[in-house]
Design a protein around this motif. Structure first.
Motif, mmCIF file in Angstrom:
data_model
loop_
_atom_site.group_PDB
_atom_site.id
_atom_site.type_symbol
_atom_site.label_atom_id
_atom_site.label_comp_id
_atom_site.label_asym_id
_atom_site.label_seq_id
_atom_site.Cartn_x
_atom_site.Cartn_y
_atom_site.Cartn_z
ATOM 1 N N ASP A 147 0.882 -1.314 -0.084
ATOM 2 C CA ASP A 147 -0.002 -0.083 0.067
ATOM 3 C C ASP A 147 0.903 1.413 0.035
ATOM 4 N N LEU A 148 2.214 1.063 0.637
ATOM 5 C CA LEU A 148 2.922 2.473 0.547
ATOM 6 C C LEU A 148 4.334 1.989 0.548
ATOM 7 N N VAL A 149 5.211 2.764 0.477
ATOM 8 C CA VAL A 149 6.798 2.526 0.717
ATOM 9 C C VAL A 149 7.263 3.510 1.520
ATOM 10 N N ALA A 150 8.107 2.895 2.657
ATOM 11 C CA ALA A 150 8.844 3.718 3.612
ATOM 12 C C ALA A 150 10.331 3.738 3.226
ATOM 13 N N SER A 151 10.920 4.827 3.133
ATOM 14 C CA SER A 151 12.412 5.016 2.957
ATOM 15 C C SER A 151 12.969 5.303 4.148
ATOM 16 N N VAL B 264 1.014 7.276 11.496
ATOM 17 C CA VAL B 264 1.612 8.148 10.417
ATOM 18 C C VAL B 264 1.223 7.278 9.053
ATOM 19 N N TYR B 265 1.547 6.070 8.944
ATOM 20 C CA TYR B 265 1.565 5.493 7.627
ATOM 21 C C TYR B 265 -0.220 5.574 7.241
ATOM 22 N N ARG B 266 -0.737 5.137 8.291
ATOM 23 C CA ARG B 266 -2.333 5.273 7.907
ATOM 24 C C ARG B 266 -2.832 6.642 7.419
ATOM 25 N N GLY B 267 -2.166 7.630 8.046
ATOM 26 C CA GLY B 267 -2.542 8.866 7.772
ATOM 27 C C GLY B 267 -1.900 9.293 6.353
ATOM 28 N N ALA B 268 -1.001 8.375 5.955
ATOM 29 C CA ALA B 268 -0.448 8.781 4.453
ATOM 30 C C ALA B 268 -1.416 7.988 3.628
#
Length: 381
Positions: free
Chosen positions: A88-92, A375-379
């Motif tokens: 669902d998302l990528v985190a760097s 924070v991830y859910r907010g993104a």
């Protein structure tokens, strides 16, 4: 229950490579699945495993790979993971790894864990102007694509906004974490010293640092010349390795401090809880660009108070403790005076229980993982 999935892009795997960013990556992989966030991770190293948490971690290249090979391998591995797992998302966690992923991201949200200003840190360590400019360009390419940022401290939030032009409303502060149970040992200070072979009956200071210039170890060693006059039997133990080791040893010899300062070199992570427990006091003498100060947090988790310089995020680690833990400055005189006051009872220090309680309430990894998941859910929303 799985609510979302993330592909984490890291620099290294903490059991193989020790550093603050690697520590955060490792512990988020262990704890985020318990917050409903499924984790796949790619790092530089040799790891290929599924953790007990369910997180799947793979390496895209060995640490010995050249820079061109690293970038090519990262690009291939990231594109493959995005196709197979469709997160669902990528985190760097490191810009140089993430820059290879930019063409494949398309519209997928990107969250950047800002562990520090790569270019500015390189400049502080004496890197050439071209190298610094190239690192800054890589950072800007990644940051311009991100939708959210996680910083360790208000100090790094300010750097991100002022030096990289990131809008403050896109920045969330989530401090570093520590596994509180691991550092809360039953050993007394005396027992810990006996197990380590450290002397009994001497006031022992501990600092756990990478031996580079901005960590302030030269100033700390210089401070010992005056401190030994006030506290004659004081001993400073330095755990860590780095390019400044030889220069520091020469400085110790020139000042006649061989009986008062010991450079231990690398101390395995498994031995650090005992070292923190054995010390009377820890010192963080950082001079610049200290975004958080994980070793200060580890010391508190072991019940050992820590004195910090007023740099970056260090004061935020000890905020809320009943004690005078922030030194007046970064120079040798300020460090030496503060330590002398602490060892002679003039400066207030928190008790061991207060140190541990702060860590469990604000910095234990389940607490930090929950804040990160938010924070991830907010993104995603």
């Amino acid at each position: 229950m799985r609510e979302a999935s993330v592909l984490q892009l890291g620099l290294g795997w903490f059991p193989e490579t020790h550093g603050g960013a690697e520590n955060v990556f490792y512990n988020l992989a262990r704890h985020l699945p318990r917050q409903g966030i499924a984790v796949d991770g790619l790092v530089l190293g040799s790891i290929r495993a599924t953790l007990d948490s369910g997180a799947r971690i793979d390496s895209f290249a060995p640490p010995t790979a050249s820079l061109p090979r690293r970038l090519a391998a990262a690009r291939t591995a990231i594109a493959g993971a995005l196709h197979r797992q469709s997160p669902d998302l990528v985190a760097s966690h490191f810009a140089l790894t993430a820059v290879a992923a930019l063409p494949a991201l398309r519209n997928r949200p990107l969250v950047v864990h800002f562990h520090g200003p790569w270019a500015l840190e390189s400049a502080a360590e004496g890197a050439g102007a071209l190298s610094v400019r190239l690192k800054f360009l890589v950072e800007r390419l990644v940051y311009d694509r991100a939708c959210r940022f996680i910083v360790l401290s208000h100090a790094f939030a300010a750097i991100l906004a002022e030096r990289y032009g990131v809008p403050p409303e896109r920045i969330d502060r989530v401090p570093g974490g520590v596994e509180a149970d691991r550092y809360d040992l039953p050993d007394s200070r005396r027992d810990a010293r006996a197990r380590l072979g450290w002397p009994q009956g001497r006031p022992i200071l501990l600092t756990v640092r990478r031996l580079v210039k901005r960590m302030g170890l030269a100033a700390l060693v210089d401070s010992m010349a005056e401190l030994r006059r006030r506290v004659p039997d004081v001993l400073l133990v330095v755990a860590g390795r780095g390019p400044e080791a030889a220069a520091l040893q020469d400085r110790i010899g020139a000042l006649g401090l061989e009986e008062h300062v010991r450079l231990l070199g690398f101390v395995p992570d498994t031995h650090l809880p005992l070292a923190y427990r054995a010390a009377d006091l820890c010192v963080m003498p950082s001079q610049a660009l200290e975004g958080f100060g994980l070793t200060a947090l580890e010391s508190l988790a072991a019940g050992t108070p820590v004195l910090v310089t007023p740099i970056g995020g260090l004061p935020e680690v000890v905020e809320g403790l009943d004690g005078d833990l922030v030194l007046a400055g970064t120079d040798a005189r300020a460090i030496g005076l503060g330590v002398a006051e602490a060892l002679t009872g003039i400066r207030r220090l928190p008790c061991a229980d207060a140190c541990r309680s702060l860590v469990r309430t604000r910095f234990d990894w389940p607490v930090i993982a929950a804040r990160t998941a938010a924070v991830y859910r907010g993104a995603l929303s």
